[in-house]
Write a protein that holds these residues in place. Structure first.
Motif, PDB file in Angstrom:
ATOM      1  N   ALA A 119       0.837  -1.205   0.000  1.00  0.00           N
ATOM      2  CA  ALA A 119       0.000   0.000   0.000  1.00  0.00           C
ATOM      3  C   ALA A 119       0.872   1.255   0.000  1.00  0.00           C
ATOM      4  CB  ALA A 119      -0.949  -0.005   1.194  1.00  0.00           C
ATOM      5  N   VAL A 120       1.925   1.237   0.808  1.00  0.00           N
ATOM      6  CA  VAL A 120       2.827   2.396   0.871  1.00  0.00           C
ATOM      7  C   VAL A 120       3.580   2.553  -0.447  1.00  0.00           C
ATOM      8  CG1 VAL A 120       4.836   3.387   2.047  1.00  0.00           C
ATOM      9  CG2 VAL A 120       3.037   2.266   3.382  1.00  0.00           C
ATOM     10  N   ILE A 121       4.121   1.463  -0.956  1.00  0.00           N
ATOM     11  CA  ILE A 121       4.843   1.526  -2.229  1.00  0.00           C
ATOM     12  C   ILE A 121       3.907   2.012  -3.336  1.00  0.00           C
ATOM     13  CG2 ILE A 121       5.973   0.145  -4.029  1.00  0.00           C
ATOM     14  CD1 ILE A 121       7.069  -1.620  -1.652  1.00  0.00           C
ATOM     15  N   GLY A 122       2.720   1.444  -3.401  1.00  0.00           N
ATOM     16  CA  GLY A 122       1.757   1.819  -4.435  1.00  0.00           C
ATOM     17  C   GLY A 122       1.379   3.288  -4.390  1.00  0.00           C
ATOM     18  N   SER A 123       1.285   3.840  -3.192  1.00  0.00           N
ATOM     19  CA  SER A 123       0.898   5.244  -3.077  1.00  0.00           C
ATOM     20  C   SER A 123       2.031   6.198  -3.459  1.00  0.00           C
ATOM     21  CB  SER A 123       0.403   5.547  -1.659  1.00  0.00           C
ATOM     22  OG  SER A 123       1.472   5.518  -0.736  1.00  0.00           O
ATOM     23  N   HIS A 124       3.254   5.697  -3.557  1.00  0.00           N
ATOM     24  CA  HIS A 124       4.401   6.536  -3.918  1.00  0.00           C
ATOM     25  C   HIS A 124       4.978   6.208  -5.301  1.00  0.00           C
ATOM     26  CE1 HIS A 124       4.151   7.231   0.382  1.00  0.00           C
ATOM     27  NE2 HIS A 124       4.771   8.366   0.140  1.00  0.00           N
ATOM     28  N   ALA A 125       4.495   5.164  -5.922  1.00  0.00           N
ATOM     29  CA  ALA A 125       4.958   4.779  -7.262  1.00  0.00           C
ATOM     30  C   ALA A 125       4.045   5.439  -8.287  1.00  0.00           C
ATOM     31  CB  ALA A 125       4.954   3.260  -7.411  1.00  0.00           C
ATOM     32  N   HIS A 126       4.111   6.734  -8.355  1.00  0.00           N
ATOM     33  CA  HIS A 126       3.211   7.522  -9.197  1.00  0.00           C
ATOM     34  C   HIS A 126       3.234   7.046 -10.647  1.00  0.00           C
ATOM     35  CE1 HIS A 126       2.602  10.114  -5.806  1.00  0.00           C
ATOM     36  NE2 HIS A 126       3.909  10.223  -5.659  1.00  0.00           N
ATOM     37  N   GLY A 127       2.038   6.769 -11.144  1.00  0.00           N
ATOM     38  CA  GLY A 127       1.918   6.315 -12.524  1.00  0.00           C
ATOM     39  C   GLY A 127       2.098   4.818 -12.712  1.00  0.00           C
ATOM     40  N   TRP A 128       2.340   4.107 -11.629  1.00  0.00           N
ATOM     41  CA  TRP A 128       2.558   2.662 -11.724  1.00  0.00           C
ATOM     42  C   TRP A 128       1.599   1.929 -10.792  1.00  0.00           C
ATOM     43  CZ3 TRP A 128       5.875   0.076 -14.911  1.00  0.00           C
ATOM     44  CH2 TRP A 128       6.783   0.858 -15.604  1.00  0.00           C
ATOM     45  N   GLU A 129       0.917   0.936 -11.322  1.00  0.00           N
ATOM     46  CA  GLU A 129       0.125   0.043 -10.484  1.00  0.00           C
ATOM     47  C   GLU A 129       1.067  -1.060 -10.002  1.00  0.00           C
ATOM     48  OE1 GLU A 129      -3.277  -1.420 -12.559  1.00  0.00           O
ATOM     49  OE2 GLU A 129      -3.749   0.562 -13.362  1.00  0.00           O
ATOM     50  N   LEU A 130       0.809  -1.582  -8.811  1.00  0.00           N
ATOM     51  CA  LEU A 130       1.698  -2.623  -8.276  1.00  0.00           C
ATOM     52  C   LEU A 130       1.857  -3.794  -9.237  1.00  0.00           C
ATOM     53  CD1 LEU A 130       0.879  -2.852  -4.473  1.00  0.00           C
ATOM     54  CD2 LEU A 130       2.955  -2.009  -5.552  1.00  0.00           C
ATOM     55  N   GLY A 131       0.799  -4.168  -9.902  1.00  0.00           N
ATOM     56  CA  GLY A 131       0.852  -5.294 -10.817  1.00  0.00           C
ATOM     57  C   GLY A 131       1.756  -5.064 -12.021  1.00  0.00           C
ATOM     58  N   ARG A 132       2.098  -3.812 -12.294  1.00  0.00           N
ATOM     59  CA  ARG A 132       2.975  -3.489 -13.415  1.00  0.00           C
ATOM     60  C   ARG A 132       4.434  -3.381 -13.008  1.00  0.00           C
ATOM     61  NH1 ARG A 132       1.793   1.482 -16.137  1.00  0.00           N
ATOM     62  NH2 ARG A 132       3.250   0.695 -17.665  1.00  0.00           N
TER      63      ARG A 132
END
Length: 128
Positions: free
Chosen positions: A51-64
């Motif tokens: 959740a933390v990584i996803g909220s800071h990986a702007h433009g990227w979904e975790l699955g990508r």
């Protein structure tokens, strides 16, 4: 075995779990205690870390995000959040080194960007 080598081994155990679906216990049979502890802790906190990584990986979904890169960031973020004896900069630097050695050419910058944004936010700075 150096602690940085054990971190790398924890990254690969978590990565193999994601890619093969094998149980983490099976992948850690011969692991050193620190490697086992780190991999199991990251696995237990996986949803929160993602959740933390996803909220800071702007433009990227975790699955990508490539599974290896994601596990590099999970290990580093776990240490940033839960280890008092590992400075944030050390966790990030080690993550970047693993990404440089084992991931694609853009991975080190991506890993650095995401983890750096998380640390800056936690220190009260602006997120970029």
């Amino acid at each position: 075995m150096r602690r940085s080598d054990q971190r790398r081994d924890a990254v690969f155990a978590c990565y193999q779990r994601d890619v093969t679906g094998r149980p983490l216990d099976e992948l850690l049979v011969e692991a050193r205690p620190f490697t086992r502890q780190l991999a199991e802790a990251v696995n237990a906190h996986r949803e929160q870390l993602d959740a933390v990584i996803g909220s800071h990986a702007h433009g990227w979904e975790l699955g990508r995000i490539a599974p290896l890169e994601l596990n590099v960031m999970r290990i580093a973020l776990y240490e940033i959040e839960h280890s008092e004896d590992v400075p944030d900069e050390v966790a990030i630097d080690e993550a970047i080194e693993i990404a440089k050695e084992y991931c694609g050419a853009d991975a080190p910058g991506f890993v650095n960007g995401v983890l750096g944004a998380i640390v800056r936010e936690r220190q009260g700075g602006a997120v970029t």
